[in-house]
Design a protein around this motif. Structure first.
Motif, PDB file in Angstrom:
ATOM      1  N   UNK A   1      -1.292   0.985  -9.019  1.00  0.00           N
ATOM      2  CA  UNK A   1      -0.876   0.463  -7.713  1.00  0.00           C
ATOM      3  C   UNK A   1      -2.033  -0.153  -6.941  1.00  0.00           C
ATOM      4  N   UNK A   2      -3.266   0.193  -7.313  1.00  0.00           N
ATOM      5  CA  UNK A   2      -4.436  -0.230  -6.545  1.00  0.00           C
ATOM      6  C   UNK A   2      -5.036  -1.481  -7.162  1.00  0.00           C
ATOM      7  N   UNK A   3      -4.878  -2.585  -6.469  1.00  0.00           N
ATOM      8  CA  UNK A   3      -5.522  -3.836  -6.865  1.00  0.00           C
ATOM      9  C   UNK A   3      -6.264  -4.376  -5.652  1.00  0.00           C
ATOM     10  N   UNK A   4      -7.525  -4.714  -5.855  1.00  0.00           N
ATOM     11  CA  UNK A   4      -8.363  -5.143  -4.733  1.00  0.00           C
ATOM     12  C   UNK A   4      -8.540  -6.656  -4.752  1.00  0.00           C
ATOM     13  N   UNK A   5      -8.155  -7.291  -3.659  1.00  0.00           N
ATOM     14  CA  UNK A   5      -8.416  -8.709  -3.472  1.00  0.00           C
ATOM     15  C   UNK A   5      -8.761  -8.919  -2.006  1.00  0.00           C
ATOM     16  N   UNK A   6      -9.145 -10.118  -1.660  1.00  0.00           N
ATOM     17  CA  UNK A   6      -9.639 -10.392  -0.310  1.00  0.00           C
ATOM     18  C   UNK A   6      -8.519 -10.693   0.682  1.00  0.00           C
ATOM     19  N   UNK A   7      -7.241 -10.688   0.234  1.00  0.00           N
ATOM     20  CA  UNK A   7      -6.150 -10.977   1.165  1.00  0.00           C
ATOM     21  C   UNK A   7      -5.953  -9.835   2.163  1.00  0.00           C
ATOM     22  N   UNK A   8      -6.158  -8.589   1.681  1.00  0.00           N
ATOM     23  CA  UNK A   8      -6.059  -7.404   2.538  1.00  0.00           C
ATOM     24  C   UNK A   8      -7.323  -6.588   2.323  1.00  0.00           C
ATOM     25  N   UNK A   9      -7.790  -5.940   3.364  1.00  0.00           N
ATOM     26  CA  UNK A   9      -8.988  -5.118   3.254  1.00  0.00           C
ATOM     27  C   UNK A   9      -8.863  -4.140   2.095  1.00  0.00           C
TER      28      UNK A   9
ATOM     29  N   UNK B   1      -6.317  -0.700   1.411  1.00  0.00           N
ATOM     30  CA  UNK B   1      -5.454  -0.425   0.257  1.00  0.00           C
ATOM     31  C   UNK B   1      -5.772   0.945  -0.330  1.00  0.00           C
ATOM     32  N   UNK B   2      -7.059   1.231  -0.457  1.00  0.00           N
ATOM     33  CA  UNK B   2      -7.464   2.523  -1.002  1.00  0.00           C
ATOM     34  C   UNK B   2      -6.937   3.652  -0.111  1.00  0.00           C
ATOM     35  N   UNK B   3      -7.111   3.507   1.210  1.00  0.00           N
ATOM     36  CA  UNK B   3      -6.696   4.558   2.135  1.00  0.00           C
ATOM     37  C   UNK B   3      -5.176   4.758   2.101  1.00  0.00           C
ATOM     38  N   UNK B   4      -4.435   3.677   1.943  1.00  0.00           N
ATOM     39  CA  UNK B   4      -2.969   3.764   1.913  1.00  0.00           C
ATOM     40  C   UNK B   4      -2.497   4.575   0.711  1.00  0.00           C
ATOM     41  N   UNK B   5      -3.046   4.302  -0.471  1.00  0.00           N
ATOM     42  CA  UNK B   5      -2.621   5.025  -1.672  1.00  0.00           C
ATOM     43  C   UNK B   5      -3.021   6.495  -1.585  1.00  0.00           C
ATOM     44  N   UNK B   6      -4.219   6.786  -1.071  1.00  0.00           N
ATOM     45  CA  UNK B   6      -4.673   8.167  -0.952  1.00  0.00           C
ATOM     46  C   UNK B   6      -3.739   8.963  -0.036  1.00  0.00           C
ATOM     47  N   UNK B   7      -3.341   8.363   1.093  1.00  0.00           N
ATOM     48  CA  UNK B   7      -2.444   9.053   2.019  1.00  0.00           C
ATOM     49  C   UNK B   7      -1.080   9.300   1.377  1.00  0.00           C
ATOM     50  N   UNK B   8      -0.626   8.365   0.562  1.00  0.00           N
ATOM     51  CA  UNK B   8       0.672   8.555  -0.113  1.00  0.00           C
ATOM     52  C   UNK B   8       0.594   9.672  -1.137  1.00  0.00           C
ATOM     53  N   UNK B   9      -0.534   9.804  -1.796  1.00  0.00           N
ATOM     54  CA  UNK B   9      -0.709  10.904  -2.758  1.00  0.00           C
ATOM     55  C   UNK B   9      -0.713  12.242  -2.027  1.00  0.00           C
ATOM     56  N   UNK B  10      -1.352  12.303  -0.875  1.00  0.00           N
ATOM     57  CA  UNK B  10      -1.468  13.552  -0.129  1.00  0.00           C
ATOM     58  C   UNK B  10      -0.119  14.044   0.392  1.00  0.00           C
ATOM     59  N   UNK B  11       0.860  13.177   0.477  1.00  0.00           N
ATOM     60  CA  UNK B  11       2.182  13.583   0.964  1.00  0.00           C
ATOM     61  C   UNK B  11       2.867  14.571   0.025  1.00  0.00           C
ATOM     62  N   UNK B  12       2.393  14.651  -1.225  1.00  0.00           N
ATOM     63  CA  UNK B  12       3.062  15.488  -2.220  1.00  0.00           C
ATOM     64  C   UNK B  12       2.298  16.776  -2.507  1.00  0.00           C
ATOM     65  N   UNK B  13       1.471  17.212  -1.551  1.00  0.00           N
ATOM     66  CA  UNK B  13       0.704  18.449  -1.746  1.00  0.00           C
ATOM     67  C   UNK B  13       1.620  19.654  -1.982  1.00  0.00           C
ATOM     68  N   UNK B  14       2.769  19.684  -1.309  1.00  0.00           N
ATOM     69  CA  UNK B  14       3.689  20.828  -1.392  1.00  0.00           C
ATOM     70  C   UNK B  14       4.906  20.528  -2.256  1.00  0.00           C
ATOM     71  N   UNK B  15       4.755  19.654  -3.228  1.00  0.00           N
ATOM     72  CA  UNK B  15       5.915  19.216  -4.022  1.00  0.00           C
ATOM     73  C   UNK B  15       6.616  20.381  -4.710  1.00  0.00           C
ATOM     74  N   UNK B  16       5.853  21.300  -5.280  1.00  0.00           N
ATOM     75  CA  UNK B  16       6.445  22.405  -6.027  1.00  0.00           C
ATOM     76  C   UNK B  16       6.328  23.731  -5.278  1.00  0.00           C
ATOM     77  N   UNK B  17       6.104  23.672  -3.959  1.00  0.00           N
ATOM     78  CA  UNK B  17       6.073  24.886  -3.137  1.00  0.00           C
ATOM     79  C   UNK B  17       7.438  25.072  -2.497  1.00  0.00           C
ATOM     80  N   UNK B  18       8.299  25.859  -3.141  1.00  0.00           N
ATOM     81  CA  UNK B  18       9.654  26.097  -2.636  1.00  0.00           C
ATOM     82  C   UNK B  18       9.902  27.597  -2.536  1.00  0.00           C
TER      83      UNK B  18
END
Length: 396
Positions: free
Chosen positions: A209-217, A221-238
């Motif tokens: 998902x991470x591709x770096x080009x000059x169109x967007x900082x 992009x890196x920060x966006x993907x990292x935050x999306x990964x962190x959303x699943x910290x409790x995925x299997x905590x039920x």
């Protein structure tokens, strides 16, 4: 988070001791210029004096004298030595004085005080490649937890088939949830009974998902993907996790860490390639330092969790060692990239000017104005720099 959660083991020249109090003091050298018969004075700041550290510490126990003699030998050596400050970590300090106190009521203990003054740090060699791995394989991070989960699933299948099918379905549902939220298309049927296969496949898909080009900082992009990964910290905590193997949560933690590390490897590879082609890099040294800090925090959090899992019977010790090795390698990789550039410093604006004027003043090259702009993303108006502003720049 306070200092109590991030203490270092205090030592001097490798000899450890237990601190009771630590006092750090700073002072400035001031030159005062005053005319005769005048109450007004011109005060000139001549810079900072070296930091001074005063440590109160103790040794206790039947072997306290052995430790005390070792410390005294270290204190009496000539020249500065490596001091591990319990709060601030590694520094180089010169002993100015020390004393040892024995008390009749504490015959197997002593207290002592040491005064240090911070010496000049050892210079880091620049422009010399460090011995770092060219690429950290995510499979190295997930290998042990994946093998442990596979074994746990086989055992669960023999003992309780209903619980086995529930766990398999939960894994399948969890992976599908991650793919849907992350926007990842499922290209093949996943073999849930092969944890290493599905974990590796998910890591590869997230990294893609991470591709770096000059169109967007790039850092955005890196920060966006990292935050999306962190959303699943409790995925299997039920709440219905009684019959689930603890190895599943351990593997999921390793999968998240491996995803963050893999994305960081993409950053390292991108910057290395741009430097090899003598291009402007997608990440500034400041942004690389932010990425390094994020990796350090992620790895430290998972290490803390693994330490809490030792009582549950899973192999946490070897996995913690893996995380420590990965943290060290990422630190060295990014430090190598940072040190290719001149060191970062700050410039104080003395007169109203523009970035192009500042670049000409600092480097005699106004074309480097865009470089200064990238180092100061929060700059509101690059055409109006006011006196007193502090601007981040590369050293001349």
């Amino acid at each position: 988070m306070g200092w109590a959660t991030d203490l270092h083991d205090a030592s001097f020249r490798g000899v450890q001791f237990e601190c009771t109090t630590v006092s750090d003091s700073w002072s400035k050298t001031i030159a005062t210029h005053q005319a005769p018969y005048s109450n007004a004075a011109s005060v000139e700041d001549m810079g900072n004096d070296p930091r001074r550290i005063s440590i109160q510490a103790v040794y206790a126990g039947e072997d306290y004298l052995t430790w005390l003699n070792a410390l005294l030998a270290a204190l009496q050596e000539n020249g500065p030595g490596e001091l591990i400050h319990p709060i601030f970590g590694i520094c180089y300090a010169q002993v100015t004085n020390h004393n040892v106190n024995h008390d009749v009521d504490n015959y197997d203990a002593c207290s002592f005080s040491i005064d240090f003054v911070i010496a000049k740090s050892q210079k880091t060699k620049r422009f010399i490649p460090l011995k770092t791995q060219s690429f950290i394989q995510p499979t190295y991070i997930i290998a042990n937890p994946a093998a442990a989960l596979k074994q746990a699933l086989e055992k669960l299948k023999l003992n309780d088939k209903n619980a086995f099918f529930n766990v398999v379905n939960k894994i399948r549902t969890g992976l599908q949830t991650v793919r849907n939220v992350m926007g990842i298309a499922k290209n093949a049927i996943e073999n849930i009974l092969s944890p290493e296969t599905w974990a590796t496949g998910l890591i590869d898909d997230i990294t893609g998902l991470v591709t770096f080009d000059m169109s967007i900082s790039a850092v955005s992009k890196w920060r966006d993907v990292i935050k999306r990964i962190q959303r699943f910290d409790k995925l299997f905590d039920t709440d219905d996790a009684q019959n689930e193997p603890v190895e599943l949560k351990q593997l999921w933690r390793a999968t998240q860490v491996a995803s963050v590390v893999a994305i960081s490897q993409s950053v390292v590879a991108t910057v290395r390639n741009e430097m090899a082609q003598n291009q402007e890099t997608s990440f500034t040294p400041v942004e690389l330092a932010v990425i390094r800090q994020q990796n350090r925090q992620t790895l430290q959090q998972v290490i803390n969790i693994e330490r809490e899992q030792v009582s549950l019977g899973i192999d946490a010790v070897s996995q913690i060692q893996v995380y420590k090795e990965i943290a060290d390698q990422i630190h060295l990789q990014i430090q190598e990239l940072i040190e290719v550039h001149p060191p970062i410093t700050t410039a104080s604006i003395q007169v109203p000017c523009t970035l192009h004027w500042l670049a000409h003043f600092l480097y005699e090259d106004m074309e480097r104005a865009h470089e200064i702009r990238r180092l100061n993303p929060d700059l509101v108006n690059p055409a109006v720099l006011q006196p007193g502003m502090e601007i981040t720049v590369y050293a001349r």
